[in-house]
Design a protein around this motif. Structure first.
Motif, short mmCIF file in Angstrom:
data_model
loop_
_atom_site.label_atom_id
_atom_site.label_comp_id
_atom_site.label_asym_id
_atom_site.label_seq_id
_atom_site.Cartn_x
_atom_site.Cartn_y
_atom_site.Cartn_z
N SER A 41 40.08 55.67 41.55
CA SER A 41 39.53 54.56 40.75
C SER A 41 40.23 53.25 41.07
N LEU A 42 41.55 53.29 41.22
CA LEU A 42 42.30 52.08 41.55
C LEU A 42 41.92 51.57 42.94
N ALA B 183 38.62 49.85 42.65
CA ALA B 183 38.74 48.58 41.95
C ALA B 183 39.58 47.57 42.72
N ARG C 190 39.85 42.19 35.70
CA ARG C 190 40.11 43.32 36.60
C ARG C 190 40.06 44.64 35.83
N TYR C 191 40.43 44.62 34.55
CA TYR C 191 40.28 45.82 33.73
C TYR C 191 38.80 46.14 33.51
N LEU D 227 37.96 47.95 36.58
CA LEU D 227 38.61 49.25 36.62
C LEU D 227 37.93 50.26 35.70
N CYS E 223 34.91 51.49 37.39
CA CYS E 223 35.23 52.38 38.51
C CYS E 223 35.64 53.77 38.01
#
Length: 270
Positions: free
Chosen positions: A176-177, A180, A195-196, A199, A202
């Motif tokens: 996931s990271l 993202a 960005r969260y 994330l 994702c």
């Protein structure tokens, strides 16, 4: 270790064969699992399983007077077998059904659990502290950003914390990271709200895809030699240390975070 997609696949696999079935016997060959299998589990005998559900990595089998809570631990699996099939060394618990089948827990390392509770499962001590389910609306950028405000731990360890969100295991956190574009080494409180937002999307996408792929293995639950729906994914970074990134062809790196291996691309993830 079975992660959320594997446990969800397990629930979907066993539900058609257990829901509505009466439990005719509970056979406990080895009560010393992660926690002692309680003698009260015998209360299930004579009752029908009304529903099969999941919370985090716990499988719930709901009956009239209580709920069986099953955790697969590090190496456990559930499968449906003929009740007359001789158990293997690590087949510790059977729930025998009126269909002639048995739901059998196989757990070589004995870190799993089979518990019985008569209270609302949401109020159980093993459940109350858990964060939201990642595939629900309760898990979004606002939830992550708010909790991350005073967390200086790495963002990877942050999203793997079950009190923050359940079910984001090591593989799915790394993947996931990467999707993202966020470095796993970045501090949780140094990730912007925007960005969260990416994330959370994702994480949902990676987990949903894993569950979808697991659906092709559901037939295995009714075979004597069947394995749970632990499926092979096309992984971008996890387990690929030293190989080329599939996006930029830089070398995938591996580090240790919280005693767990982390895989990432230093060029794609900032």
């Amino acid at each position: 270790m079975p992660e959320l997609p594997e446990v969800e696949t397990t629930c979907r696999g066993i539900e058609p064969h257990t829901k509505g079935r009466k439990v005719t016997a509970v056979i406990v060959r080895q009560p010393q699992l992660r926690w002692l299998v309680p003698e009260s589990i015998q209360s299930l005998v004579g009752q029908s399983i009304d529903a099969v559900s999941r919370r985090s990595k716990y499988v719930f089998l709901e009956a009239q007077t209580g709920t069986v809570m099953i955790h697969l631990g590090m190496s456990g699996s559930l499968r449906l077998v003929d009740a007359t099939l001789a158990p293997d060394k690590h087949d510790h618990v059977d729930l025998v059904l009126d269909s002639g089948k048995a739901l059998r827990l196989h757990d070589p390392r004995r870190f799993g659990a089979v518990l019985w509770t008569t209270e609302n499962t949401d109020d159980h001590k093993l459940i109350t502290h858990l964060g939201p389910e990642p595939l629900t609306d309760a898990f979004d950028m606002n939830h992550l950003h708010k909790i991350a405000h005073n967390r200086s731990m790495s963002v990877k360890q942050f999203i793997m914390d079950g009190k923050v969100v359940v079910g984001v295991g090591n593989i799915y956190a790394s993947e996931s990271l990467f999707m993202a574009g966020i470095s796993p080494k970045r501090a949780a409180n140094k990730v912007s709200k925007q960005r969260y937002e990416l994330l959370t999307k994702c994480i949902k996408q990676v987990l949903a895809r894993a569950i979808e792929q697991g659906g092709t293995t559901l037939r295995d639950f009714v075979q004597a030699e069947g394995k749970p729906g632990y499926f092979q994914q096309e992984l971008n970074v996890y387990g690929r240390a030293g190989e080329k990134c599939l996006v930029c062809e830089s070398v995938i790196k591996q580090i240790k975070q919280g005693q767990r291996s982390t895989f990432y691309c230093s060029d794609c993830q900032k």
